[in-house]
Motif scaffolding. Sequence first.
Motif, PDB file in Angstrom:
ATOM      1  N   UNK A 236     -46.774   7.597 -32.314  1.00 24.90           N
ATOM      2  CA  UNK A 236     -48.050   7.529 -31.965  1.00 24.90           C
ATOM      3  C   UNK A 236     -48.837   6.383 -32.535  1.00 24.90           C
ATOM      4  N   UNK A 237     -48.073   5.562 -33.226  1.00 26.04           N
ATOM      5  CA  UNK A 237     -48.577   4.236 -33.666  1.00 26.04           C
ATOM      6  C   UNK A 237     -49.482   4.109 -34.930  1.00 26.04           C
ATOM      7  N   UNK A 238     -49.438   5.240 -35.770  1.00 19.66           N
ATOM      8  CA  UNK A 238     -50.014   5.361 -36.910  1.00 19.66           C
ATOM      9  C   UNK A 238     -49.528   4.331 -38.066  1.00 19.66           C
ATOM     10  N   UNK A 239     -48.263   4.064 -37.980  1.00 12.66           N
ATOM     11  CA  UNK A 239     -47.624   3.093 -38.944  1.00 12.66           C
ATOM     12  C   UNK A 239     -46.195   2.873 -38.703  1.00 12.66           C
ATOM     13  N   UNK A 240     -45.496   2.213 -39.641  1.00 14.93           N
ATOM     14  CA  UNK A 240     -43.920   1.862 -39.240  1.00 14.93           C
ATOM     15  C   UNK A 240     -43.418   2.860 -40.238  1.00 14.93           C
ATOM     16  N   UNK A 241     -41.810   2.736 -40.279  1.00 15.38           N
ATOM     17  CA  UNK A 241     -41.191   3.473 -41.317  1.00 15.38           C
ATOM     18  C   UNK A 241     -39.654   2.905 -41.491  1.00 15.38           C
ATOM     19  N   UNK A 242     -39.094   3.190 -42.512  1.00 20.46           N
ATOM     20  CA  UNK A 242     -37.826   2.539 -42.537  1.00 20.46           C
ATOM     21  C   UNK A 242     -36.837   3.689 -42.590  1.00 20.46           C
ATOM     22  N   UNK A 243     -35.800   3.708 -41.426  1.00 23.40           N
ATOM     23  CA  UNK A 243     -35.078   4.954 -41.189  1.00 23.40           C
ATOM     24  C   UNK A 243     -33.774   4.373 -41.148  1.00 23.40           C
ATOM     25  N   UNK A 244     -32.696   5.257 -40.923  1.00 19.01           N
ATOM     26  CA  UNK A 244     -31.318   4.962 -40.639  1.00 19.01           C
ATOM     27  C   UNK A 244     -31.169   4.828 -39.198  1.00 19.01           C
ATOM     28  N   UNK A 245     -30.337   3.811 -39.045  1.00 19.80           N
ATOM     29  CA  UNK A 245     -30.281   3.537 -37.441  1.00 19.80           C
ATOM     30  C   UNK A 245     -30.035   4.705 -36.334  1.00 19.80           C
ATOM     31  N   UNK A 246     -29.286   5.339 -36.883  1.00 21.21           N
ATOM     32  CA  UNK A 246     -28.729   6.563 -36.151  1.00 21.21           C
ATOM     33  C   UNK A 246     -29.870   7.402 -35.565  1.00 21.21           C
ATOM     34  N   UNK A 247     -30.968   7.415 -36.300  1.00 21.74           N
ATOM     35  CA  UNK A 247     -32.003   8.597 -35.952  1.00 21.74           C
ATOM     36  C   UNK A 247     -32.742   7.846 -34.453  1.00 21.74           C
ATOM     37  N   UNK A 248     -32.262   6.836 -34.318  1.00 16.88           N
ATOM     38  CA  UNK A 248     -33.116   6.190 -33.272  1.00 16.88           C
ATOM     39  C   UNK A 248     -32.267   6.456 -31.656  1.00 16.88           C
ATOM     40  N   UNK A 249     -31.146   7.079 -31.877  1.00 11.08           N
ATOM     41  CA  UNK A 249     -30.410   7.405 -30.858  1.00 11.08           C
ATOM     42  C   UNK A 249     -31.016   8.510 -29.606  1.00 11.08           C
ATOM     43  N   UNK A 250     -31.528   7.938 -28.533  1.00  9.60           N
ATOM     44  CA  UNK A 250     -32.354   8.902 -27.512  1.00  9.60           C
ATOM     45  C   UNK A 250     -33.762   9.065 -27.979  1.00  9.60           C
ATOM     46  N   UNK A 251     -34.147   8.305 -28.796  1.00  7.45           N
ATOM     47  CA  UNK A 251     -35.646   8.229 -29.253  1.00  7.45           C
ATOM     48  C   UNK A 251     -36.401   7.057 -28.648  1.00  7.45           C
ATOM     49  N   UNK A 252     -36.723   7.382 -27.423  1.00  9.60           N
ATOM     50  CA  UNK A 252     -37.416   6.373 -26.435  1.00  9.60           C
ATOM     51  C   UNK A 252     -38.607   5.688 -26.817  1.00  9.60           C
ATOM     52  N   UNK A 253     -39.549   6.498 -27.628  1.00  5.70           N
ATOM     53  CA  UNK A 253     -40.768   6.220 -28.202  1.00  5.70           C
ATOM     54  C   UNK A 253     -40.702   5.294 -29.108  1.00  5.70           C
TER      55      UNK A 253
END
Length: 307
Positions: A236-253
């Motif tokens: 939603x553009x509220x902020x950024x986050x530091x996350x594991x790379x694998x949670x980005x799989x299939x997260x087009x947003x």
Amino acid sequence: MNLEQLRAFVTVAQLGNFTRAAEQLHLAQPSLSRQIGALEQDLGGELFTRARTGSTLTAAGEALLPLARRMLADAASVRRELDALAGLRRGRVRLGATPTLCISLVAEALTAFHAAHPAIELHLTERGSRGLLDALAGGELDLALITTSGAASTDKFTVTPLLVEELVVVSSSDAPPLTAHESIRLADVAKLPQIVFSSSYDLRTTTDAAFAAAGLSPRTVIEGAEMDAVLRFVERGIGVAIVPAMVLIERKGLRAVRLSQPTLTRTINIARVPDIAASPAAEVMQQAIAGTAAAWAARPEATMRLA
């Protein structure tokens, strides 16, 4: 005295609180209290000293705890032996995993496992690495998928490393890129509005330690969120986050950029109790998870590699 009573006793002993133990066991608190009361009556003594601040073990409770854990582990071992006699036509696997792994690696591996072995019951427990190791030691799990970037001690377990994974910085794909470079420095991330995980997350411990070691104070806009909420807020553009790379799989947003100065990584492992033989179903589950990890490491992105 029965296994349900012993399981209730061990859970209260671990958590030190009847209410939280009832929630974990999916029981109403009066039912849990009745189980403990019946066990105390059978044994002829109180097992807990109850107070408003929590429940602590009495001397009798301290004596019972290792015996109860052993009995639960033995019962689980018998169940595995019976499952082995039936092969993979029936059986059960109790898998524990951290929240970030549940929505990524575990979801992929369980999908493949269930398609190949639909008759096997799958029980999933979602906790932090330290809680999963406690559950594994208590005979509640067959396998635990944990990370070792945090402070969890693995000395008592057989631990098989699977993947080494980078932590990346994510932002909304609808917003401009955070940088024109291939990576972003931790010092620059500290200046951005951040969505921060709950303190129960191993990731939170890792990132807090990295900022502290660099003498940085991150700019936090939302604190205490769970993984799915963190990703939604970032989308939603509220902020950024530091996350594991694998949670980005299939997260087009979401858009990711690698972190540098320092690079943060975590190792994903499968943990087992060394002196208890795994059932055939658990062995095949471990193979399915390892196979999924190997497939992900072979992807063209450079953020994951086999351990």
